[in-house]
Motif scaffolding. Structure first.
Motif, mmCIF file in Angstrom:
data_model
loop_
_atom_site.group_PDB
_atom_site.id
_atom_site.type_symbol
_atom_site.label_atom_id
_atom_site.label_comp_id
_atom_site.label_asym_id
_atom_site.label_seq_id
_atom_site.Cartn_x
_atom_site.Cartn_y
_atom_site.Cartn_z
ATOM 1 N N ALA A 189 -0.031 -12.635 -6.678
ATOM 2 C CA ALA A 189 0.998 -11.974 -7.501
ATOM 3 C C ALA A 189 0.358 -10.896 -8.370
ATOM 4 O O ALA A 189 0.926 -9.804 -8.541
ATOM 5 C CB ALA A 189 1.724 -13.006 -8.357
ATOM 6 N N GLU A 190 -0.818 -11.181 -8.926
ATOM 7 C CA GLU A 190 -1.508 -10.164 -9.742
ATOM 8 C C GLU A 190 -1.885 -8.962 -8.880
ATOM 9 O O GLU A 190 -1.732 -7.820 -9.284
ATOM 10 C CB GLU A 190 -2.764 -10.744 -10.409
ATOM 11 C CG GLU A 190 -2.492 -11.756 -11.504
ATOM 12 C CD GLU A 190 -1.676 -11.187 -12.672
ATOM 13 O OE1 GLU A 190 -1.611 -9.961 -12.849
ATOM 14 O OE2 GLU A 190 -1.087 -11.998 -13.400
ATOM 15 N N ALA A 191 -2.401 -9.248 -7.669
ATOM 16 C CA ALA A 191 -2.817 -8.145 -6.789
ATOM 17 C C ALA A 191 -1.607 -7.315 -6.355
ATOM 18 O O ALA A 191 -1.700 -6.094 -6.215
ATOM 19 C CB ALA A 191 -3.556 -8.696 -5.571
ATOM 20 N N ALA A 192 -0.464 -7.993 -6.157
ATOM 21 C CA ALA A 192 0.730 -7.285 -5.686
ATOM 22 C C ALA A 192 1.181 -6.229 -6.701
ATOM 23 O O ALA A 192 1.868 -5.272 -6.339
ATOM 24 C CB ALA A 192 1.860 -8.278 -5.417
ATOM 25 N N ARG A 193 0.785 -6.378 -7.973
ATOM 26 C CA ARG A 193 1.140 -5.358 -8.983
ATOM 27 C C ARG A 193 0.511 -4.013 -8.640
ATOM 28 O O ARG A 193 1.039 -2.963 -9.008
ATOM 29 C CB ARG A 193 0.735 -5.830 -10.383
ATOM 30 C CG ARG A 193 1.553 -7.061 -10.832
ATOM 31 C CD ARG A 193 1.330 -7.402 -12.281
ATOM 32 N NE ARG A 193 1.410 -6.229 -13.113
ATOM 33 C CZ ARG A 193 0.399 -5.715 -13.801
ATOM 34 N NH1 ARG A 193 -0.785 -6.277 -13.751
ATOM 35 N NH2 ARG A 193 0.573 -4.648 -14.533
ATOM 36 N N ALA A 194 -0.623 -4.062 -7.911
ATOM 37 C CA ALA A 194 -1.231 -2.796 -7.468
ATOM 38 C C ALA A 194 -0.287 -2.098 -6.486
ATOM 39 O O ALA A 194 -0.210 -0.870 -6.450
ATOM 40 C CB ALA A 194 -2.587 -3.043 -6.823
#
Ligand SMILES: NC(=O)c1ccc[n+]([C@@H]2O[C@H](COP(=O)([O-])OP(=O)(O)OC[C@H]3O[C@@H](n4cnc5c(N)ncnc54)[C@H](OP(=O)(O)O)[C@@H]3O)[C@@H](O)[C@H]2O)c1
Length: 307
Positions: free
Chosen positions: A153-158
């Protein structure tokens, strides 16, 4: 066309140096983000550009991100250790906060990188029976699944920042120098290896060369987006894996290892070994990735230098 400039986090671990070497071989300029630049240079070569970054406390520095064709994000506290509450915190924080800080660096960057290819694990799916698991299957509910969900989920913010993002849900990487295979070798070499906890649970394995090959394909391929299972097309049960490992080593591999013994040794972490996921690389196959080592007996011989 090969990527020109790539930055890697976690380059000093088991898999990072292999990814770095493959990129350098194709002429890519590589920067390494690391907690310890001196140690990184002594491991990876004094010519490697190593930039200090503490993933837990600061945004990743712009000079290691700007203008890159891709970031490869592998850093994280090792998962294969006894899961004390301190270890669980380190495993989660290094990935969730570490990835948030990497994305904060991307957000602050004037010239954002084109792609983020980051590690995740097939632990995302939790413990499964013998159903084949592709990338569309929902997440599990155990500790590791929770970590993978938050990490992705954190990476998807990229992705929301316009960066092409790929989550490489990695299985057991067959590498004789570290990871699960290296841990299995001593008992199997002594002839006291065998199926664990009944042996019916699946092991989704991948040869280290295919892991690197898949990562390179994800770095370069515009169509590679979202979750990708990094595991060979034919996962096997723990019993079959034990039998094949015994064959390659020319040792008997019939001594069953009870689940309670693994739990006594490793605590809750033993669930990784006593349960399994029959992950299949549906997305990679659709995208045309051709596995160099699709069959376990040959892959084991190659990984152990017995071919
Ligand atoms: N090996 C496998 O079979 C496998 C399977 C599934 C998923 N994965 C995932 O793929 C990635 C790469 O695997 P690997 O086996 O190469 O990893 P690894 O050897 O355990 O470690 C990779 C790097 O992460 C950094 N790191 C270690 N502890 C950290 C901490 N507490 N906080 C922040 N950074 C830390 C270190 O880099 P620096 O010291 O240079 O900062 C280390 O060299 C990992 O995220 C792993 O979970 C691997």
């Amino acid at each position: 066309m090969s990527a020109r400039r790539v930055t890697i986090t976690g380059a000093t671990g088991l898999l990072g140096p292999r990814v770095l070497a493959a990129l350098q071989e194709q002429g890519t300029e590589v920067t390494v983000l690391t907690r310890a630049p001196e140690r990184a240079r002594s491991k990876l070569g004094s010519d490697v550009e190593a930039v200090r970054w503490d993933p837990l406390s600061e945004a990743a520095p712009e000079r290691a991100l700007a203008g890159r064709d891709a970031l490869v994000h592998l850093a994280g506290e090792p998962v294969a250790q006894r899961w004390t509450s301190r270890a669980q915190t380190a495993i989660r924080e290094s990935r969730v906060r570490g990835t948030a800080n990497l994305v904060a660096g991307i957000e602050a960057c004037a010239e954002r990188p084109a792609a983020l290819v980051h590690a995740s694990g097939i632990g995302y799916y939790g413990a499964r029976g013998d159903e084949p698991i592709d990338e569309d299957v929902a997440a599990g509910r155990d500790f590791l699944a929770g970590v993978c969900v938050e990490w992705e989920a954190e990476a998807a913010r990229a992705g929301e920042l316009g960066v092409r993002t790929v989550a490489v849900r990695t299985g057991v990487v067959l590498d004789a120098h570290g990871g699960a295979l290296a841990k299995m070798l001593p008992p199997f070499r002594m002839g006291v290896g065998g199926p664990v906890a009944g042996g019916r649970q699946y092991i989704a394995w991948i040869h280290e060369q295919d892991y690197v090959g898949l990562l390179l394909a994800a770095i370069e391929g515009e169509q590679w987006r979202g979750p990708v299972n990094a595991s060979a097309p034919e996962p096997v049960t723990n019993a079959v894996f034990s039998r094949e490992l015994g064959r390659v080593l020319r040792r008997p591999a019939v001594l069953p290892v009870p689940g309670f013994a693994m739990r006594a040794l490793y605590g809750e972490m033993a669930s990784i070994i006593t349960t399994g996921v029959r992950a299949v690389p549906a997305k990679a196959l659709v995208l045309g990735y051709e596995f160099t080592h699709p069959q376990l007996p040959e892959a084991l011989r190659s990984a152990l230098g017995r071919d």
